[in-house]
Scaffold this motif. Structure first.
Motif, mmCIF file in Angstrom:
data_model
loop_
_atom_site.group_PDB
_atom_site.id
_atom_site.type_symbol
_atom_site.label_atom_id
_atom_site.label_comp_id
_atom_site.label_asym_id
_atom_site.label_seq_id
_atom_site.Cartn_x
_atom_site.Cartn_y
_atom_site.Cartn_z
ATOM 1 N N ASP A 252 12.373 -2.005 -3.505
ATOM 2 C CA ASP A 252 11.317 -2.524 -4.024
ATOM 3 C C ASP A 252 10.137 -2.527 -3.154
ATOM 4 N N VAL A 253 8.866 -2.102 -3.813
ATOM 5 C CA VAL A 253 7.643 -1.957 -2.877
ATOM 6 C C VAL A 253 6.471 -2.843 -3.485
ATOM 7 N N GLN A 254 5.927 -3.406 -2.413
ATOM 8 C CA GLN A 254 4.972 -4.480 -2.736
ATOM 9 C C GLN A 254 3.719 -3.898 -1.830
ATOM 10 N N SER A 274 3.463 -8.824 -6.144
ATOM 11 C CA SER A 274 5.002 -8.805 -6.574
ATOM 12 C C SER A 274 5.361 -7.205 -6.681
ATOM 13 N N PRO A 275 6.688 -7.110 -6.686
ATOM 14 C CA PRO A 275 7.272 -5.685 -6.540
ATOM 15 C C PRO A 275 6.497 -4.720 -7.645
ATOM 16 N N LEU A 276 6.111 -3.595 -7.260
ATOM 17 C CA LEU A 276 5.383 -2.520 -8.380
ATOM 18 C C LEU A 276 6.634 -2.094 -9.321
ATOM 19 N N SER A 291 5.791 -6.407 -11.121
ATOM 20 C CA SER A 291 6.783 -7.079 -12.382
ATOM 21 C C SER A 291 6.442 -8.328 -12.832
ATOM 22 N N SER A 292 5.508 -8.932 -12.225
ATOM 23 C CA SER A 292 5.007 -10.251 -12.891
ATOM 24 C C SER A 292 4.050 -10.019 -13.694
ATOM 25 N N GLY A 293 3.606 -8.711 -14.161
ATOM 26 C CA GLY A 293 2.579 -8.363 -15.228
ATOM 27 C C GLY A 293 1.182 -8.318 -14.784
ATOM 28 N N SER A 294 0.947 -8.528 -13.561
ATOM 29 C CA SER A 294 -0.319 -8.289 -13.081
ATOM 30 C C SER A 294 -0.830 -6.964 -12.737
ATOM 31 N N LYS A 295 -2.056 -6.457 -12.781
ATOM 32 C CA LYS A 295 -2.594 -5.290 -12.473
ATOM 33 C C LYS A 295 -3.621 -5.342 -11.290
ATOM 34 N N TYR A 296 -3.507 -4.281 -10.410
ATOM 35 C CA TYR A 296 -4.759 -4.131 -9.337
ATOM 36 C C TYR A 296 -4.864 -2.669 -9.368
#
Length: 641
Positions: A252-254, A274-276, A291-296
């Motif tokens: 996992d990478v955050q 969250s993890p990418l 993984s939570s559906g967010s975008k940045y």
């Protein structure tokens, strides 16, 4: 020499006694032909008899002994008379030799006695020299021990100063970090504006391209879709100063960074995503999904901070100091309006016209002296210079001791913060015969009288300054091995700088200071510790040995009074205070600052051995940061006089 004469006389008398005795005890001999010399078994006996005969003739004036002046019955022949004369001559010669021997013996005896007396005098002189050398050695050893104690104390204070400097450096680093943080926020705001401008440009370009697409069946749908996509793109939160970190699970990478344009999180707040979904997309200007559906959108990655951002540190300090000074000036304004004005000049003088007195003399707190305002007099008899205070007393010894204590402290490494002394007059002049005077800098008020004028107690910077001043004064006195044993609010005065308007505190009245381990000459019930009160109640006050812990107790009582506006024993008689002290248990409920309350409680420990040293007091958290507010970083160590 008297011994020599006595021995000589006795020896001479003994010889006379032997000679006379021999003359009278010798057997009678006739002068006839039958006369003969008797031998008594040895030559020494013969010599003794010759000597006794010679002495007999000597004491009879060398004349023959004729019994009752009658002619002897038997006359000796002529040959026998010659023998008798020879015998007498031999005896006289023996007597002369004996006298010569006696004279030599007397000379030898006198010489021996003289040598003995000389040796005795030299021995006494040597003993005196050795005693002087021993005394000097002891004095040098004592001085060396004192210097060693002072050096150890100075080393401890230097270590304390070093620790305070380290804490100050850490605080500066924190302030620098905060300023850099503020600078990064400003950069983030600039990047946000730049991002918004870029988004607007992209929206414009996207809208123009949609309008040009003639092949679409419904151009309005394409336009709305493009605008919607552009709006969605511009609403994606951006992470700046970001860095990729490992997640809790394997692989996992955050992303950790500071977010802007987030719908619920303030701009500049640090977050961890969250993890990418695809860690390979973690690149600048890329949009990543979690993984939570967010975008940045990933903006500028973490870089070293710019050094130019440190400007905000001084700005924050200046703002704090400005607010502090405004509060201080408000307090001082209230004090000035309620303080008594300087008394008017009179026609009275002191020191044979050296000083011109002003106002009326008032008794000191202990009633042993008079205090009066004065000015320096010019040659024509007019007042000049700043107003001064003159302490007048008939106890010249006490005044001299106080002046000497001031001078002793001034010569130490740590000067403290005491009132300035102008001069000491053992003779106050013809105006006041039998009096002595001590001329000093004039204060506005003593601390006890000053507190009601600023709200009843000291607080904030004034409280801290007053506490630090008292600590410096104790350090200066203990540095020259003196115990104050009269530390109280009446013995600190407020001094105002006419040029800047700033005020400071100064210690006064060192009349009661005595060397450590010595006995006190007087005491103040409000300032004395329980162990002295016990000695006083048992009648052993005069033999009480002063220790530095005495002043530490007084300092605790002093801190309590300036922080609350009231002493523990206000309104209680001196006798009752002395009786209560052995069982006194201080309560700190009225002290507003819990940190200061902790320091006071430690100073007021019933057992002298449990009270902190001055080095530990200066390291107490209450004084943390005090040196950062002083102009000279070494001022807290060495004081300012």
């Amino acid at each position: 020499m008297s011994f020599c004469l006595t021995a000589r006389n006795k020896f001479f008398h003994l010889l006379l006694f032997v000679g006379v005795s021999s003359a009278y005890l010798s057997p009678p001999r006739s002068l006839g032909g039958n006369a003969s010399l008797r031998y008594y078994g040895s030559s020494s006996s013969y010599a003794a008899r010759r000597s006794s005969t010679s002495l007999n003739v000597f004491f009879n004036n060398n004349k023959p002994n004729f019994n009752n002046n009658k002619t002897p019955k038997n006359t000796s022949p002529k040959g026998s008379g010659d023998d008798l004369v020879k015998t007498l001559e031999l005896k006289d010669e023996a007597l002369l030799q004996a006298q010569t021997a006696v004279s030599s013996l007397e000379s030898a005896l006198e010489s021996a006695v003289t040598n003995l007396e000389y040796m005795q005098e030299q021995l006494q002189l040597r003993v005196i020299d050795l005693e002087k050398e021993l005394t000097n050695t002891q004095n040098e050893l004592s001085t060396s021990q004192n210097e060693l104690d002072i050096a150890v104390s100075d080393l401890q204070l230097a270590q304390q100063q070093l620790m305070q400097s380290q804490r100050q450096f850490e605080e500066l680093e924190i302030a620098l970090g905060e300023s850099e943080e503020a600078a990064r926020r400003a950069e983030l705001r600039a990047e946000r504006l730049q991002s918004e401008l870029t988004s607007l440009k992209e929206n414009q370009e996207s809208g123009g391209a949609v309008a040009e697409k003639k092949s679409d069946k419904n151009p309005w749908n394409n336009l709305f879709q493009s605008a919607s996509a552009s709006a969605a793109s511009s609403s994606i939160p951006t992470l700046n100063d970001w860095i990729a970190i490992k997640g809790s699970a394997e692989g996992d990478v955050q992303i950790s960074g500071k977010v802007i344009n987030h719908p619920t999180i303030d701009d500049g707040d640090a977050i961890v995503t969250s993890p990418l979904v695809d860690p390979s997309q973690a690149k600048e200007r890329k949009v990543v999904s979690t993984s939570s559906g967010s975008k940045y959108r990933l903006g500028t990655p973490l870089t070293l901070p710019s050094s130019a951002a440190s400007v905000d540190v001084n700005e924050a300090k200046n703002k704090f100091n400005k607010q502090r000074e405004e509060r201080r000036q408000q307090i001082l304004a209230r004090a000035r309006t309620s303080s008594d004005s300087i008394p008017e000049i009179t026609d009275q003088t002191l020191g044979n016209g050296r000083y011109i007195l002003a106002g009326q003399a008032v008794p000191s707190v202990n009633g042993r002296s008079l205090i009066q305002t004065a000015y320096r007099s010019t040659p024509v008899g007019t007042a000049t210079g700043e107003p001064l205070i003159i302490k007048i007393s008939s106890n010249t010894a006490a005044m001299k001791r106080e002046y000497d204590n001031y001078q002793r402290v001034s010569g130490g490494l740590k000067k403290g913060q005491f009132i300035r002394r102008k001069e000491f007059l053992p003779n106050a002049g013809d105006e006041m015969p039998g009096m002595s005077a001590l001329v000093m800098q004039r204060g506005v008020d003593d601390v006890k009288a000053f507190m009601p004028k600023v709200g009843g107690r000291l607080e904030g910077p004034l409280l801290l300054d007053c506490a630090a001043t008292a600590l410096r004064c104790m350090e200066a006195l203990h540095g020259v091995r003196l115990v104050w044993n009269d530390l109280k609010t009446e013995n600190f005065v407020v001094v105002e700088d006419e040029r800047t308007g700033d005020i400071s505190f100064r210690g006064i009245d060192l009349e009661s200071c005595m060397p450590v381990k010595s006995n006190p000459i007087d005491y103040t019930p409000e300032a004395c510790p329980p162990e002295f009160a016990k000695s006083f109640m048992s009648g052993e006050a005069e033999s009480f040995a002063l220790e530095y812990s005495y002043d530490v107790w007084s300092y605790g009582m002093f801190l309590y009074e300036i922080s609350t506006g009231r002493g523990f024993f206000d309104g209680v008689s001196a006798e009752q205070i002395t009786k209560r002290l052995p069982t006194f248990e201080p309560v700190m409920d009225n002290v507003p600052d819990p940190t200061l309350a902790d320091l006071i409680a430690k100073c007021l420990s019933t057992s002298p051995g449990d009270r902190p040293s001055l080095a530990r007091i200066s390291k107490h958290p209450y004084f943390d940061g005090y040196t950062s507010n002083t102009k000279n970083p070494f001022e807290f160590l060495f004081g300012n006089n």
